[in-house]
Motif scaffolding. Sequence first.
Motif, PDB file in Angstrom:
ATOM      1  N   LEU A 168       0.849  -1.192   0.000  1.00 56.93           N
ATOM      2  CA  LEU A 168       0.000   0.000   0.000  1.00 56.93           C
ATOM      3  C   LEU A 168       0.882   1.238   0.000  1.00 56.93           C
ATOM      4  O   LEU A 168       1.747   1.383   0.878  1.00 56.93           O
ATOM      5  N   ALA A 169       0.669   2.127  -0.959  1.00 56.75           N
ATOM      6  CA  ALA A 169       1.498   3.330  -1.062  1.00 56.75           C
ATOM      7  C   ALA A 169       0.613   4.569  -1.085  1.00 56.75           C
ATOM      8  O   ALA A 169      -0.321   4.659  -1.885  1.00 56.75           O
ATOM      9  N   ASP A 170       0.900   5.511  -0.196  1.00 53.44           N
ATOM     10  CA  ASP A 170       0.117   6.749  -0.093  1.00 53.44           C
ATOM     11  C   ASP A 170       0.933   7.905  -0.659  1.00 53.44           C
ATOM     12  O   ASP A 170       1.904   8.338  -0.034  1.00 53.44           O
ATOM     13  N   GLU A 171       0.566   8.380  -1.853  1.00 56.24           N
ATOM     14  CA  GLU A 171       1.279   9.468  -2.534  1.00 56.24           C
ATOM     15  C   GLU A 171       2.803   9.237  -2.503  1.00 56.24           C
ATOM     16  O   GLU A 171       3.570  10.091  -2.060  1.00 56.24           O
ATOM     17  N   PRO A 172       3.275   8.074  -2.982  1.00 57.36           N
ATOM     18  CA  PRO A 172       4.680   7.705  -2.784  1.00 57.36           C
ATOM     19  C   PRO A 172       5.683   8.568  -3.527  1.00 57.36           C
ATOM     20  O   PRO A 172       6.872   8.540  -3.205  1.00 57.36           O
ATOM     21  N   THR A 173       5.226   9.333  -4.515  1.00 61.72           N
ATOM     22  CA  THR A 173       6.164  10.195  -5.249  1.00 61.72           C
ATOM     23  C   THR A 173       5.917  11.673  -4.952  1.00 61.72           C
ATOM     24  O   THR A 173       6.488  12.541  -5.604  1.00 61.72           O
ATOM     25  N   GLY A 174       5.087  11.963  -3.966  1.00 58.65           N
ATOM     26  CA  GLY A 174       4.672  13.338  -3.699  1.00 58.65           C
ATOM     27  C   GLY A 174       5.792  14.278  -3.320  1.00 58.65           C
ATOM     28  O   GLY A 174       5.718  15.478  -3.576  1.00 58.65           O
ATOM     29  N   ASN A 175       6.862  13.752  -2.699  1.00 56.05           N
ATOM     30  CA  ASN A 175       7.982  14.598  -2.276  1.00 56.05           C
ATOM     31  C   ASN A 175       9.194  14.467  -3.194  1.00 56.05           C
ATOM     32  O   ASN A 175      10.297  14.872  -2.818  1.00 56.05           O
ATOM     33  N   LEU A 176       8.995  13.908  -4.386  1.00 51.68           N
ATOM     34  CA  LEU A 176      10.128  13.614  -5.267  1.00 51.68           C
ATOM     35  C   LEU A 176      10.043  14.408  -6.563  1.00 51.68           C
ATOM     36  O   LEU A 176       8.967  14.778  -7.016  1.00 51.68           O
ATOM     37  N   ASP A 177      11.219  14.647  -7.166  1.00 49.49           N
ATOM     38  CA  ASP A 177      11.229  15.253  -8.496  1.00 49.49           C
ATOM     39  C   ASP A 177      10.757  14.218  -9.511  1.00 49.49           C
ATOM     40  O   ASP A 177      10.619  13.031  -9.205  1.00 49.49           O
ATOM     41  N   SER A 178      10.504  14.664 -10.734  1.00 50.26           N
ATOM     42  CA  SER A 178       9.872  13.779 -11.724  1.00 50.26           C
ATOM     43  C   SER A 178      10.748  12.573 -12.072  1.00 50.26           C
ATOM     44  O   SER A 178      10.239  11.460 -12.253  1.00 50.26           O
TER      45      SER A 178
END
Length: 229
Positions: A168-178
């Motif tokens: 389960l992943a909650d906004e797993p790329t939200g704090n990362l650059d593209s």
Amino acid sequence: MNMDIIKTENIVKDYILGKIKVRALNGIDLQIQKGEFVAIMGPSGSGKSTLMHILGCLDSPTDGTYYLDDVLVSKMPKASLAAVRNRKIGFVFQSFNLLPHLNILKNVELPLMYGGMSKRKRTAKAKEVLQNVGLGDRLKHKPGELSGGQRQRVAIARAIVNDPSILLADEPTGNLDSQSGGDILEIFTELHSQGNTVIIVTHDQAIASRAERIIKIKDGKIVDGNSNS
């Protein structure tokens, strides 16, 4: 043959704020099959994070039933829920949730330590998983010495070290650059190809498009995507 790993019926979740009752989820019927890659989408306040907490056995519904791997978990006490959660579910959060004073090897070892695995076995398993996410040469580094993308890789390694049924992943790329975000999504795609059930909660259509099925939630209700037919 029923292959649903997750099945909910009429899930309701109410919160009491002062004297006001707020209904975060309002009759969620959901089926997710073993081995699926599903994205749950919705705007802020739609109830998607509340749903994730219930699916991940971090919280219990106010009403309704939830079967996880054919086991009724919606009425379980907190201690039993914790045991199910530790055995069956791996979590990846937007904010990584790593312990800053421990090196990444020890961060990844933690779930195995809680499970009672011997030090030698858990160290070997944690090293293997970190190698698989491309961090085999950073074992002694602490989270603060790594980039955001590397820290999320550590979080994924910690989530999968117990061989859970569900990731389960909650906004797993939200704090990362593209670029880093794309690399993380590739890891999820690879984990799914190995047979894992992957559920990503996101508001980003580009991320959701990686999934086999998109479930859209609004005002505490599923408005689209519950059928995978």
